[in-house]
Design an enzyme around this catalytic site. Sequence first.
Site, short mmCIF file in Angstrom:
data_model
loop_
_atom_site.label_atom_id
_atom_site.label_comp_id
_atom_site.label_asym_id
_atom_site.label_seq_id
_atom_site.Cartn_x
_atom_site.Cartn_y
_atom_site.Cartn_z
CG ASN A 157 -29.28 49.93 -22.78
OD1 ASN A 157 -28.96 49.76 -21.59
ND2 ASN A 157 -28.76 50.90 -23.53
CD1 TRP A 158 -33.82 46.70 -18.97
CD2 TRP A 158 -33.52 46.26 -16.79
NE1 TRP A 158 -34.58 45.59 -18.65
CE2 TRP A 158 -34.42 45.31 -17.32
CE3 TRP A 158 -33.17 46.18 -15.44
CZ2 TRP A 158 -34.98 44.29 -16.54
CZ3 TRP A 158 -33.73 45.16 -14.66
CH2 TRP A 158 -34.62 44.24 -15.22
CE LYS A 159 -30.89 53.89 -23.19
NZ LYS A 159 -31.17 55.04 -24.03
CG HIS B 204 -25.79 53.14 -25.67
ND1 HIS B 204 -26.11 54.46 -25.47
CD2 HIS B 204 -26.94 52.51 -25.99
CE1 HIS B 204 -27.43 54.61 -25.68
NE2 HIS B 204 -27.94 53.44 -25.99
CD GLU C 212 -28.02 56.71 -23.31
OE1 GLU C 212 -27.88 55.77 -22.51
OE2 GLU C 212 -29.11 56.93 -23.89
CD GLU D 70 -29.24 52.11 -29.52
OE1 GLU D 70 -30.23 51.48 -29.13
OE2 GLU D 70 -28.48 52.72 -28.76
N GLY E 187 -34.56 58.04 -26.83
CA GLY E 187 -35.24 58.66 -25.69
C GLY E 187 -36.01 59.92 -26.05
CB SER F 97 -38.36 56.12 -29.97
OG SER F 97 -37.71 57.18 -29.28
N GLY G 178 -34.68 50.86 -25.23
CA GLY G 178 -34.39 51.53 -23.96
C GLY G 178 -35.64 51.60 -23.09
N GLY G 179 -36.29 52.76 -23.10
CA GLY G 179 -37.43 53.03 -22.23
C GLY G 179 -38.48 51.93 -22.19
P1 13P Z 1 -35.08 54.41 -26.22
O1 13P Z 1 -35.76 53.14 -26.67
O2 13P Z 1 -35.48 54.83 -24.85
O3 13P Z 1 -35.19 55.49 -27.24
O4 13P Z 1 -33.51 54.06 -26.09
C1 13P Z 1 -32.86 53.46 -27.15
C2 13P Z 1 -31.52 53.04 -26.69
O5 13P Z 1 -30.63 53.86 -26.49
C3 13P Z 1 -31.28 51.61 -26.47
O6 13P Z 1 -29.93 51.33 -26.28
#
Ligand code: 13P
Length: 253
Positions: A9-11, A95, A97, A167, A173, A213, A234-235
């Site tokens: 997920n590149w956000k 998600h 967020e 999640e 993050g 993470s 994510g990251g």
């Molecule tokens: P991180 O891997 O950056 O913690 O993000 C997880 C995430 O929200 C994937 O959708």
Amino acid sequence: MRKTIIAGNWKMNHTGADAKATITGLVSRVPKDVKSEVIIAPVFPYLPMAVELTKGTPIHVAAQNMHWEESGAFTGEVSPAMLVDIGVDHVIIGHSERRTYFNETDETVNKKVKAALAHKLTPIICCGETLEQREQGIMQSWIEGQIEKALAGLTKADMANVVIAYEPIWAIGTGKTASAAQAEEVCSIIRKKVAALYDQATADDTSVLYGGSVKGKNVAELTGSADIDGGLVGGASLKVDDFMAIIDNAIVK
Ligand code: 13P
């Protein structure tokens, strides 16, 4: 049989050149016979490019969100038909967020899940608790409630095309990964809930991912757990080396 899935997920990250470099890097390095299903979710403007660059490769493309309506006066929104039209095959729904910053509710999540399935898009449905809820001891009822509401009205046949991602909000993050035992506990709660809502065979066939993470160094322990079928990353999905380390180290059961 459920699949092992590694989804990035590149956000809201990567403009065109970086997106292109990342995708071409992955295309050159993800083996043709990769055992996990690999998915990337860039931002909307680069989805057509992602679909184009990954054609004929094992990499799938997901959107990070969508609206549930077909078309109409919904400024700023993108419909399921539009995603299908450009060749996207998965969509991340609900998600944390989106729930936190854009007022998504269990009801809108459910509408989106149904719309995705109606268009043959595979929804990756996210759930997860806050640290406060965990400390209050209400994690299990919260997760079960989110799952029940997200899946409301779905048939057993629909479940063949549903992916669930756990999640924990406190692990996104933050660099704080849930321990494999913590992640396994909740993924097992999710699977039991699916079994209670449908049946054991349906639950056994549903891929349940962990996100928060995930890195190359912790993915083996996570995916080695009985009920964790991959990662929503994510990251660490933004850099080819980091994402490849996750793909390479994931355990496919
Ligand atoms: P991180 O891997 O950056 O913690 O993000 C997880 C995430 O929200 C994937 O959708």
